[in-house]
Structures are given as C-alpha cells and as structure tokens.
Motif scaffolding. Structure first.
Motif, mmCIF file in Angstrom:
data_model
loop_
_atom_site.group_PDB
_atom_site.id
_atom_site.type_symbol
_atom_site.label_atom_id
_atom_site.label_comp_id
_atom_site.label_asym_id
_atom_site.label_seq_id
_atom_site.Cartn_x
_atom_site.Cartn_y
_atom_site.Cartn_z
ATOM 1 N N UNK A 164 0.837 -1.203 0.000
ATOM 2 C CA UNK A 164 0.000 0.000 0.000
ATOM 3 C C UNK A 164 0.874 1.257 0.000
ATOM 4 N N UNK A 165 1.872 1.280 -0.877
ATOM 5 C CA UNK A 165 2.726 2.450 -1.011
ATOM 6 C C UNK A 165 1.948 3.552 -1.712
ATOM 7 N N UNK A 166 1.839 4.699 -1.063
ATOM 8 C CA UNK A 166 1.128 5.846 -1.626
ATOM 9 C C UNK A 166 1.507 7.082 -0.837
ATOM 10 N N UNK A 167 1.113 8.246 -1.340
ATOM 11 C CA UNK A 167 1.543 9.511 -0.737
ATOM 12 C C UNK A 167 1.053 9.681 0.696
ATOM 13 N N UNK A 168 -0.131 9.186 1.011
ATOM 14 C CA UNK A 168 -0.652 9.344 2.371
ATOM 15 C C UNK A 168 0.054 8.436 3.362
ATOM 16 N N UNK A 169 0.768 7.433 2.871
ATOM 17 C CA UNK A 169 1.499 6.524 3.753
ATOM 18 C C UNK A 169 2.987 6.855 3.823
ATOM 19 N N UNK A 170 3.364 8.030 3.359
ATOM 20 C CA UNK A 170 4.723 8.537 3.556
ATOM 21 C C UNK A 170 4.602 9.766 4.451
ATOM 22 N N UNK A 171 5.033 9.630 5.701
ATOM 23 C CA UNK A 171 4.949 10.721 6.665
ATOM 24 C C UNK A 171 6.288 11.439 6.752
ATOM 25 N N UNK A 172 6.258 12.680 7.230
ATOM 26 C CA UNK A 172 7.451 13.524 7.234
ATOM 27 C C UNK A 172 7.736 14.035 8.640
ATOM 28 N N UNK A 173 8.994 13.844 9.085
ATOM 29 C CA UNK A 173 9.352 14.288 10.423
ATOM 30 C C UNK A 173 9.727 15.769 10.420
ATOM 31 N N UNK A 174 10.312 16.242 11.498
ATOM 32 C CA UNK A 174 10.629 17.670 11.610
ATOM 33 C C UNK A 174 11.608 18.149 10.550
ATOM 34 N N UNK A 175 12.456 17.250 10.054
ATOM 35 C CA UNK A 175 13.440 17.600 9.025
ATOM 36 C C UNK A 175 12.987 17.199 7.631
ATOM 37 N N UNK A 176 11.715 16.849 7.482
ATOM 38 C CA UNK A 176 11.137 16.402 6.214
ATOM 39 C C UNK A 176 11.781 15.099 5.718
ATOM 40 N N UNK A 177 12.243 14.275 6.662
ATOM 41 C CA UNK A 177 12.722 12.952 6.300
ATOM 42 C C UNK A 177 11.525 12.022 6.157
ATOM 43 N N UNK A 178 11.549 11.167 5.138
ATOM 44 C CA UNK A 178 10.419 10.289 4.848
ATOM 45 C C UNK A 178 10.354 9.111 5.814
ATOM 46 N N UNK A 179 9.132 8.793 6.239
ATOM 47 C CA UNK A 179 8.868 7.628 7.072
ATOM 48 C C UNK A 179 7.721 6.851 6.433
ATOM 49 N N UNK A 180 8.021 5.691 5.866
ATOM 50 C CA UNK A 180 6.977 4.851 5.278
ATOM 51 C C UNK A 180 6.140 4.278 6.413
#
Length: 362
Positions: A164-180
């Motif tokens: 279920x890879x999609x834009x809503x399942x990629x979250x961003x931390x304080x430094x805009x690092x991606x978290x699947x």
C-alpha cells in the motif's frame, strides 16, 4: 471466529515482544493513552479510515495513537499484522512502533507523531499551495522512501511486501525525512518464495497490473507503486485524474507523451516555478518509467532504484537504466488499463486546536 482471531493476536503480541526485546519499546496503560488523547475526543482526531482512527497524544515528545474502530475479525487481524510487522522492522525511513495496548475491547498502536504530516498533505492537501517541498526536499523524500522499501525487500527477515505504497502513507518528520507508514496490508515473504497470490487490497492508481487483475503479489508490485509515487512527487499530479466525459487517465499515461518528446520541464510541478535541476528531473522520470513497466520482470529491484536515485541526485550519469520502447509501452498500457474501486480515502481535514492535519489511513 472472533475468539480465534483474538488468540492469534495474543500470539502475535508475544512474537513482537520476543523480536523487539533489544529495542526501547514503551509500555502504555489504557489510562495513560486516554489521558494523552483527552479520552479520544474529536478535537484530538487527526485521521480516520475504515478500520480505525488516529489521535494526537500529548506527551513529552508527542505521539499518534491508532485506535481500532470495531472488534471485527477482519479489522483485528489487520491490526495484528501491523503490530507483527512493526515489531520486526527498525529503519530510519520506516515509521517505528512506540508501543501498543491490547486489553478488553481496545486495540491501540502508538507511533511517533510526525509534525510535517503526510506527503499527500504537501502535494494535494492543505499545505499544497504553500509549496513547502522544494526540489532538494522532494529528492530527499524520494530517496528516503526508497531506502525504507529497500530495507523491507532485501534486509528484513523474512522479506516484507508493503502492498500500500502511496503519498498518504509517507509521513514527514521535523526535518522532512520520509517515514513509510501503515503496514496493515503487509505480507511476509518466506525464504525462497518469489510471489504470492492473495486478495487484492490497495489504492486506485498505485496497483501493479498483475496484482490488480490476478492477485499476484511480489516485491515488484511495491516497485510499481513507488514508480507512481515518484511521478507524483515531481509533478504533484494525482495518480488518477478524471477527464471530460468521465474518462480516467493515470499518471503514467499523462507523463508518457512528454517523456517521448523530451519535454521534461512540463512534467515538473508548476508550483516549483522552474526551480529544479533539469538533469535530475530527466533521470528521475526515467527511473519512474522503468519502475512502472507493465511487465513485472522488467522492473528494477529497490536496491537498483536507490542506487539510481542517489546517482541522479549526485549528478552522475546513470548508465544502468536501459532505454524503453515507447510504442510497445503504450500498447501494454492500453491493454492493461483497468479501473478499480479506491480504498483508503480519509475524511476532509478540518481545523483543530491540536496539530491540524489529518493522516489518511484506511
């Protein structure tokens, strides 16, 4: 049926505790989570989907709590699968498990709160107009998400297909690092198994053709979804758009004519106002086209994709990406074009007194 599912859940919880004994999991009580989320009040809700809701929790670092909506066997099994998978993975580009609570009729999973919300928010949601994602941030997010998938496919034991890879399942931390994030549909792949046949689950526009039509799932299905995501990151266009007359066009069909004619600057998000590296853009589009090949056997591995992306951003020439036959590709796209019911669209965000962006979950 529910008794059996609950038994399976307890078994999975014990497995997670055994797997994760070397990691600093926090043990939460129901009282603590009720206090942190203000008794799961509406004002604390930051996401809602088919199986549950996500709430912002006030702690020293801030947490997100996913709460199972109903005690059905199907929902609890998905919840158990997510806990099982989260207990097995540990990577900087995967949303990690902070802890969970399972007692009575409550099933709660606790994650770190991601202050920069989801990639979907920045591409199509409340923050899209602000264009907080410049070109370097987009490339860093793409590489981060790719490295998270590489870990799942090649380093986790057993290997894991996200599904279920999609834009809503990629979250961003304080430094805009991606978290699947969101592993409720994930599949564990036993050693020596190349693919599985299973019931189709996922989101319209991201599904690989062989998975959508025949339920054949493999690591290359995630590669296909990532290719769609990559095009979405650079163009800020949705995976599926409706044309006049009710005709639907996917993002690969949209980008192909520009790719064929070499008009790459028309592919980039207009909100970037031309502030992007054209050579990087060309390379990234080529990588996305390879990932979304209609023939699963021709798609690269995520190991290849990460290497290519890092080379592209490092402005090195990418020799390993073979050229494509555009005519053949168009014919394959026409042949495999299929409509699917969309899964996983959350409610429209509203203003909250707590961090005010809704995660999109199922």
């Amino acid at each position: 049926m529910l008794f059996i599912c609950s038994y399976c859940f307890r078994t999975l919880c014990r497995s997670v505790n055994k797997i994760s004994k070397d990691y600093p999991w926090e043990i939460y009580t129901l009282k603590e989570l009720l206090r942190a989320t203000n008794n799961f009040q509406q004002e604390n809700k930051i996401g809602e989907g088919g199986f549950g809701s996500v709430y912002w929790g006030r702690t020293s670092k801030g947490i997100a709590v996913k709460r199972l909506k109903a005690m059905t066997a199907k929902a609890e099994m998905e919840f158990a699968v997510e806990v099982e998978v989260l207990g097995r993975v540990r990577h900087q580009n995967l949303l990690g498990l902070r802890g969970f609570y399972a007692g009575g009729d409550e099933r709660l999973i606790v994650y770190d709160y991601m202050p920069n919300h989801s990639l979907l928010t920045h591409l199509h949601g409340q923050l899209a107009s602000e264009c907080l994602l410049d070109w370097p941030k987009r490339m860093r997010i793409a590489i981060g998400a790719a490295e998270g998938l590489l870990y799942l496919h090649h380093e986790a034991n057993p290997h894991i297909i996200h599904r279920d890879i999609k834009a809503s399942n990629v979250l961003l931390d304080t430094e805009f690092e991606a978290k699947v994030a969101d592993f409720g549909f994930a599949k564990l792949i036993p050693e020596g198994v190349s693919h599985l046949t299973t019931r189709v689950k996922g989101t319209l526009g991201y599904l690989a053709p062989e998975y959508a039509m025949w339920g054949k799932v493999s690591e290359s299905c995630d590669v296909y979804s990532f290719g769609i995501l990559l095009l979405e990151i650079i163009s800020a266009r949705k995976p599926i758009e409706k044309l006049p007359g009710g005709v639907k066009r996917d993002i690969v069909q949209w980008v192909t004519p520009y790719f064929q004619k070499g008009i790459f600057d028309h592919i980039a998000d207009p909100k970037l106002k031309g502030k992007f590296d054209l050579e990087q853009l060309k390379s990234v589009v080529m990588i996305a086209i390879k990932c979304t090949d209609s023939n699963a056997e021709k798609r690269p591995s995520m190991r290849d994709v990460v290497e290519w992306l890092k080379d592209a951003v490092g402005k090195k020439r990418i020799k390993e990406i073979p050229s494509l036959s555009d005519k053949n590709r168009d014919e394959e796209n026409d042949k495999n074009d299929t409509d699917y019911d969309e899964i996983g669209i959350g409610k429209k965000p509203s203003k909250l007194r707590v961090p005010n962006q809704k995660y999109k979950i199922r």
